[in-house]
Structures are given as C-alpha cells and as structure tokens.
Motif scaffolding. Structure first.
Motif, PDB file in Angstrom:
ATOM      1  N   LYS A  42      70.855  28.436  51.742  1.00 48.52           N
ATOM      2  CA  LYS A  42      70.489  28.423  50.230  1.00 48.52           C
ATOM      3  C   LYS A  42      71.654  28.300  49.317  1.00 48.52           C
ATOM      4  O   LYS A  42      71.735  27.554  48.323  1.00 48.52           O
ATOM      5  CB  LYS A  42      69.441  29.477  50.093  1.00 48.52           C
ATOM      6  N   THR A  78      71.465  30.953  60.007  1.00 52.00           N
ATOM      7  CA  THR A  78      70.182  31.152  59.494  1.00 52.00           C
ATOM      8  C   THR A  78      69.505  30.409  58.621  1.00 52.00           C
ATOM      9  O   THR A  78      70.459  29.446  58.078  1.00 52.00           O
ATOM     10  CB  THR A  78      69.836  32.645  59.094  1.00 52.00           C
ATOM     11  N   TRP A 109      65.710  24.167  57.785  1.00 53.95           N
ATOM     12  CA  TRP A 109      66.619  23.468  57.015  1.00 53.95           C
ATOM     13  C   TRP A 109      66.266  22.081  56.375  1.00 53.95           C
ATOM     14  O   TRP A 109      66.479  21.802  55.244  1.00 53.95           O
ATOM     15  CB  TRP A 109      67.940  23.364  57.754  1.00 53.95           C
ATOM     16  N   LEU A 137      63.962  22.889  53.274  1.00 52.10           N
ATOM     17  CA  LEU A 137      64.973  23.271  52.146  1.00 52.10           C
ATOM     18  C   LEU A 137      65.508  21.983  51.555  1.00 52.10           C
ATOM     19  O   LEU A 137      65.724  21.746  50.358  1.00 52.10           O
ATOM     20  CB  LEU A 137      66.267  24.283  52.464  1.00 52.10           C
ATOM     21  N   ASP A 190      68.300  31.178  55.738  1.00 54.61           N
ATOM     22  CA  ASP A 190      68.671  31.592  54.426  1.00 54.61           C
ATOM     23  C   ASP A 190      70.153  31.320  54.201  1.00 54.61           C
ATOM     24  O   ASP A 190      70.344  31.223  52.889  1.00 54.61           O
ATOM     25  CB  ASP A 190      68.515  33.078  54.228  1.00 54.61           C
ATOM     26  N   GLU A 191      71.088  31.095  55.123  1.00 48.25           N
ATOM     27  CA  GLU A 191      72.506  30.758  54.760  1.00 48.25           C
ATOM     28  C   GLU A 191      72.653  29.506  54.275  1.00 48.25           C
ATOM     29  O   GLU A 191      73.636  29.358  53.554  1.00 48.25           O
ATOM     30  CB  GLU A 191      73.305  31.354  56.070  1.00 48.25           C
TER      31      GLU A 191
END
Length: 283
Positions: free
Chosen positions: A77, A72, A112, A115, A74-75
């Motif tokens: 981060k 995902t 991604w 981020l 969030d994984e």
C-alpha cells in the motif's frame, strides 16, 4: 504503433569499487539521460528518496520503473501511494516470501492484484531467485492458478536456478516460452548455466548472448500480439554490481558494465525492430 522503452537500473549504476568513488544520484541521472535511455529502474519504497528521484527524472524528461519487495498485502500500500503521487511507467513486485505450497501464494497474489485495480499504472510480478518465483516449475504452476498474473521476466534466474544444459533442450525452451507469453516487461542480463551475469563482450559467451536475444525476440513477438495499440514495452538493462558482476583478483569488475549495458541495449533494439518485421511477414 507500439514502441519499446529502455530503462537503466540505478542499482546497476553502483560501482562498488575499491578505487573509484561512487557517483552522486545527479551524476547517474545525467549519464543515463545523455546516453539516450528513456528512464530508470529504482526502489520505490522510500517516499523521501522517490520524491528526490522524481524531481531529477522530471527535470531530465525521464520516467521510471518502480521496484518493491512486499511480504504481505498491506506492505504494498505505501508503495502504491508513492507511485500514485509521483508517477511511474509501471511497478514491479519481487514477492519477498518463499512458500512451499501454491495455496499459500494465492491469497497474496490475489490481494496485490486487487490493490492494483485501484491504480492507473500496471503492476507486474518479477521472476527472481529467492522470491516466490524462484523456481521455474513452481512459477509455471502459479501462472496456471492465477490466469490474470502478469510477469516481468528476468529469465536469467531460471537458467541458473535450473542449470540449463547446453544446448538448450526443446523442453526447456517450451518452459521459457510459457513464461515469456505472460511477460509484460523485461529485465536484461545474460546468464550461463553456472553464473547469473556473464560478460557479453567476451567471445566465449557469444552463444549465451545469442540465446537470450532469441528468447527476448520471442517475448517481443508474443507481447506485440497481446498489447493494445499504443502500449509501450519496458526493457531494463540490469547489469548489476558485484557479486552479480564477475570480478578479477583485485576485486574489480572484469568489464565496464556501463559499456556492456549500452552494447546490450543496441543488440536488443535490433531484436525489437526485427520482431516487428516478423509479425508483419506473418500477417
């Protein structure tokens, strides 16, 4: 001047032997340092492990390529937090998802990439089997849909995945070149159409070694044309343990993978030096 950095995979340092004990992390780092590598490739997800590894690398003047396997947005981060705290040369993502539709991949890749804009190190997507990039054609379509996508190229997976016939067709050369034109780092092993990792010291495999060196040479020249002055290119020797490595009847490796990694590094270094000369000749 642009330079190349050679990394050694810590996964590839695993022996998985029935007779030899595994080396401690400190021993592996010392071997890698003494052999003249610039850094290591390692899983960057566990903060405790990364902290320990970072201390060893710093003491030995080495840097790192971080690996992660997010499913995902969030994984990613916490991995970025580890990388920001302890530092690395670059981070590579193996997207641990296998969508059948391109449209299902785009939100993940764009998330991604967003981020990645918040950190000061590059992030690359690795070409790898059983990941989002498992298929060559699907990956080429992804590159068309996401122009800013930067790859870490492990082209061995495409040779096996598409079971390239020999001699390699011009069409398949063209596909590999399209991938290499988007590569900003490389993982190094040599495959044949049937096996993901063959013994490069065996004479019957020379044609495949020569072919991979030719592809990497193309990739190096492509990277030199795209890279900014002073950038460094990372090449990781990644001759993995079994079942990547072919084993004999007793379950042991058929060759000394450490020695073959050093052999591969020297072959690649010559290709890198030649790529600079080729660009200067064409200037």
């Amino acid at each position: 001047m642009n330079t190349i950095l050679f990394f050694q995979s810590l996964w590839a340092m695993e022996l998985r032997s029935t007779t030899e004990p595994e080396r401690r992390l400190e021993e592996n780092i010392r071997m890698i340092k003494d052999a003249g590598y610039d850094g290591v490739s390692a899983d960057w997800r566990s903060r405790e492990y990364v902290r320990e590894l970072h201390g060893l690398l710093k003491a030995n003047g080495l840097t790192a390529e971080g690996q992660c396997f997010p499913r995902t947005i969030d994984e990613l981060k916490p991995v970025l937090e580890n990388a920001t705290e302890f530092g690395l040369h670059h981070l590579e993502i193996q997207p641990d998802v296998r969508p059948r539709r391109l449209d299902d991949c785009i939100p993940l890749l764009e998330g991604w990439l967003r981020l990645g804009e918040e950190v000061d190190f590059p992030i690359y997507i690795e070409t790898h089997r059983d990941r989002m990039t498992t298929d060559l054609f699907f990956t080429l379509d992804l590159l068309e849909r996401v122009p800013d996508l930067k790859l870490l190229g492990d082209i061995s997976h495409f040779v096996v995945g598409r079971e390239f016939s020999w001699p390699i067709t011009e069409e398949n050369h063209s596909y590999i070149h399209q991938v290499l034109d988007r590569c900003w780092a490389f993982h190094g092993r040599v495959a044949s159409r049937e096996q993901i990792q063959i013994e490069i010291s065996f004479p019957q495999h020379q044609m495949w070694l020569d072919q991979f060196l030719e592809w990497w040479g193309y990739g190096f020249r492509s990277w030199r044309r795209r890279a900014a002055e002073g950038e460094t290119l990372a090449f990781t020797c990644e001759l993995g343990p079994r079942p990547y490595a072919i084993t004999s009847r007793d379950g042991e490796d058929t060759t000394d993978r450490w020695s073959e990694a050093l052999m591969l590094r020297e072959c690649v270094r010559k290709v890198w030096d030649k790529s600079r000369g080729n660009l200067e000749d064409n200037a």
